[in-house]
Each structure stands twice: as C-alpha cells, then as structure tokens.
Design a protein around this motif. Structure first.
Motif, PDB file in Angstrom:
ATOM      1  N   UNK A   1      -4.394  80.410  12.865  1.00 67.67           N
ATOM      2  CA  UNK A   1      -4.782  79.552  14.048  1.00 67.67           C
ATOM      3  C   UNK A   1      -5.603  78.427  13.623  1.00 67.67           C
ATOM      4  N   UNK A   2      -6.219  78.559  13.450  1.00 68.64           N
ATOM      5  CA  UNK A   2      -7.082  77.880  13.183  1.00 68.64           C
ATOM      6  C   UNK A   2      -6.366  77.005  11.832  1.00 68.64           C
TER       7      UNK A   2
ATOM      8  N   UNK B   1      -5.512  79.514   4.862  1.00 71.45           N
ATOM      9  CA  UNK B   1      -4.610  77.631   3.535  1.00 71.45           C
ATOM     10  C   UNK B   1      -3.186  77.733   3.125  1.00 71.45           C
ATOM     11  N   UNK B   2      -2.669  78.687   3.933  1.00 74.80           N
ATOM     12  CA  UNK B   2      -1.246  79.584   3.290  1.00 74.80           C
ATOM     13  C   UNK B   2      -0.449  78.592   4.965  1.00 74.80           C
ATOM     14  N   UNK B   3      -1.171  78.973   6.020  1.00 73.87           N
ATOM     15  CA  UNK B   3      -0.274  78.279   7.333  1.00 73.87           C
ATOM     16  C   UNK B   3      -0.474  76.940   6.607  1.00 73.87           C
ATOM     17  N   UNK B   4      -1.718  76.496   6.613  1.00 71.36           N
ATOM     18  CA  UNK B   4      -2.047  75.433   7.155  1.00 71.36           C
ATOM     19  C   UNK B   4      -1.084  74.366   5.954  1.00 71.36           C
ATOM     20  N   UNK B   5      -0.650  75.016   4.973  1.00 76.76           N
ATOM     21  CA  UNK B   5       0.953  74.466   3.254  1.00 76.76           C
ATOM     22  C   UNK B   5       1.326  74.269   4.218  1.00 76.76           C
ATOM     23  N   UNK B   6       1.666  75.271   4.447  1.00 79.07           N
ATOM     24  CA  UNK B   6       2.912  75.061   5.206  1.00 79.07           C
ATOM     25  C   UNK B   6       3.412  74.472   6.531  1.00 79.07           C
TER      26      UNK B   6
END
Length: 415
Positions: free
Chosen positions: A349-350, A30-35
C-alpha cells in the motif's frame, strides 16, 4: 479478527527486528511501486496518442483512383481514370452499409500545397474542396464565423473557411478576417469562418493550415470539371468500416470497368484498422506491464516467505508451548498468515501511494504531444490491492504449515 491482543502481538513480532522487516517490506513495496508507475506511464502515452484521434470518425476509410494493372473488357492495363460526380450518390444507393459519403478534392494532389495571399502576406497551405458534412469526419472547432453550408454548394459561392494558422500568417493580429478576401491560386475567396483543430500534435497543426472551399466552387474555379479526387466514407453504426470498404471498392471497380482482381486500381486507407492496431498495441503493452509488475512483486513475496520461515523457526518453542496448553493449529496458522498479509499489505500500500503520487507529480513536469495526463485507474489500483492480499496469504501459507507441522514435544525441546 477483533482480538486486540492478537493484533498487538502481530505488530510486536514484526517490530522485533525492524531492519529485517523494513528490507523485506521494501521488496514488496518496490514491486507495487514499479507496477503503478508503469501503468501510469502507459496511460499517459495512450492519452497522448489518442489525442490525435479526438473527434475523428474512426469508423471511416479513404479511397482514390490510380492506374489499372490488368486488362478488362477490351481496355488495356495502365489506364488512368478518375472518379466522377455521381459516384457518391451511386455508392449511397448501392452500398447500404455506407454512412457518410464525402467527395473531396485537393489542390496539388496528395500532400500537395498551394499558395494563398492576403496583401503582402503569403503562405503555402492545404486547399480542400469539400461538402459541409466533412465536419463529421474531420473534427474542427469553429470559433468565429460559420462553416460551409448547402447554399455555398448549390450557388458555387466563392467563400472560404480558414484554419487558425492560416489566419496567423495571412492576417495581422488586430485584423478581423471575417468578410475579408484572400487569393488562392489566383482566385479570390471571401473568408466566412475560422476554425481550430480538435487534434493535437502534427495532425492538428496540419489541419489548422487548411483552407476549406465549397466542393462545387473548387471544381469550377480550378477547372476540375466533374472530377472527384478522393472519397472519405464512414460506415453506419454497428458495421465495421472494413466491410463497407470492401463493398465500396468492389462496386467502384464494376462501375469504372476495372477487373475485379485488380487491387492496384483503387488506393484506400482504413482509419478503423489503424485505430484498432494502436488499441491492440496498448493492450499488449498493458499485458507486458502486468507480467513484469507481478514478476517483480513475486520476487518480493519470495523474500517475505523466507523471512516468515525464519520467524517461525525462531518461535518454534513458543508455538510448542501454545500447542501443549491446548491452542488449535488453526489459531497458529491464522496468526502466521495474518502477519504475512499485514506485512505485504502495508508495504504494498505504501508503494502504491508513492507510485500514484509520482505519477500525479509527473503531470506538472512532463506534458507533451506524446505523453498526456498520466493516471492510475481505479480498476488497476483495485486489482493491485487484491494481488497484495493474495500475495500476503500465499507468502504466509508455507511458514504457517511449517509452524503446525512440528509436534509439540519436539517444539518444546527446540533451542
């Protein structure tokens, strides 16, 4: 690294409690998704704003005369004056840093409009008196006919170049404007060219509502004498427009007998400053996005660290047996860190893939003047991947230290 048994053991450990692993991975993903989403949206907004500056000479400024506010050389304050023919050449000669110097006039003054007619069709448009070089300051796409040229200026020809919106209002769809005559404030001009704007939004619409007339013809047809309404001036390559602006204003004060400290006598607006302010705004926006994104990611990493500590505690006896039969501390710490890196990397990565996919999908449904072509830059994706790997190693470091800090005898006794 290429030990198949080691990798198999890592995946078996993570799969032993799938719900726990999934929820832990969700925090990182979720952190990477939002970034990724925020970076993509930021690029879309930036592209939308920059579209208004497409082709514009961002190293330019505009200046015009106003009333004086200070007495000087026997002249009283409140004196109105105009810039005149010859000022352009004087600027070129005395301000070496200046590039293009374009004298301009506009019917009706600043933001004023004037009437143009063709038969029974009438519209209010921006009427400009310009030199051919204005195309290097204001970008237009000439798609039919020609633009103004030097012969138009020298011979004071009554010709006009009209925007596409002018064409749509004054001419029928099946009518060819080239060679036809339009009447602008009672004076007839022959249409020699039609253009579109390279800008989007309101700026582009305003440009396409413009009629360009030769500067000299404009002065003669509308009794402007030798008056210049305002200047569009660019700086030479490698020189800031602000430097040229200060020098030109100082020179024009001297030339028109204006007090050097009278900052109200000349109005001026700097395109370079506005463009740099927008660039700075988006730079700050990017920094804020990275702070928020990394903060969200770190929250997920703390979750990974806690889960890895639980896993290490559950495997305390296993690690004690390994140490008792000769396993080195490095092999145990490397395995724990590898498990953490794999968990965070796969989850992150997902999240990156889903975030990028959503940004790409938004191109099909959200496209307007303020939001254009959102994308995730390769550089940003690379940095995100680097952050993932470092975060995974960080999340596994404390649990790994915990795993090897327990003595083998105590580990064997653990329940």
């Amino acid at each position: 690294m290429f030990d198949i048994d080691k990798w198999s053991e890592i995946f078996q450990t993570l799969a032993k409690n799938p719900l726990r692993t999934f929820l832990t991975a969700l925090g990182v993903g979720w952190g990477i998704f939002m970034l990724v989403i925020m970076l993509g949206v930021a690029r879309g907004l930036e592209n939308g704003v920059h579209k208004d500056y497409t082709g514009l000479a961002t190293n330019s400024f505009f200046m015009w005369s106003r009333s004086t506010t200070m007495p000087y050389k026997g002249l009283s304050p409140g004196r109105s004056f105009n810039m005149k023919n010859g000022d352009d050449e004087a600027i070129r000669q005395n301000v070496q840093e200046a590039g293009l110097v374009c004298p301009r006039n506009r019917l009706g003054g600043w933001r004023g409009g004037s009437t143009a007619t063709r038969g029974i069709n009438t519209g209010t448009f921006t009427i400009m008196g310009d030199y051919p070089v204005i195309r290097e300051v204001e970008p237009i796409d000439l798609f039919e006919g020609r633009f103004l040229n030097d012969f138009d200026i020298e011979d004071k020809r009554k010709v006009a170049v009209i925007g596409s919106r002018v064409q749509a209002i004054l001419f029928d769809k099946d009518e060819d404007p080239i060679g036809a005559y339009i009447r602008v404030n009672g004076v007839y001009f022959k249409v020699v060219g039609i253009f579109r704007s390279k800008n989007g939004g309101d700026r582009g619409e305003r440009t396409e509502s413009t009629i360009y007339l030769p500067f000299t013809t404009f002065q003669k047809a509308y009794n402007y004498g030798d008056v210049i309404g305002f200047f569009a001036i660019t700086s030479k390559k490698g020189i800031s427009a602000s430097i040229v602006e200060d020098k030109v204003v100082a020179y024009m004060k001297k030339r028109h007998k204006v007090h050097p400290d009278d900052d109200r006598a000349f109005g001026h607006w700097n395109m370079e400053k506005q463009f740099n302010q927008i660039q700075g705004l988006f730079l700050g926006f990017d920094v804020l996005i990275w702070i928020i994104g990394i903060g969200t990611l770190m929250a997920g990493i703390i979750g990974v660290t806690n889960i890895m500590l639980i896993i290490v505690k559950e495997r305390t006896k296993e690690f004690g047996i390994r140490r008792a039969i000769g396993a080195k501390p490095l092999s145990i710490t490397s395995q724990v860190i590898a498990e953490s890196i794999i968990l965070t990397t796969l989850a992150g990565f997902s999240g990156m893939i889903f975030g990028t996919a959503l940004v790409e999908i938004s191109k099909e449904f959200i496209q307007n003047d303020m939001y254009l072509n959102p994308l995730v830059q390769f550089e940003s994706a690379t940095w995100s991947l680097v952050i993932l790997i470092l975060a995974g190693a960080l999340a596994g470091f404390l649990p790994a230290v915990r795993a090897v800090s327990i003595k083998p005898v105590d580990a064997l006794r653990a329940e």
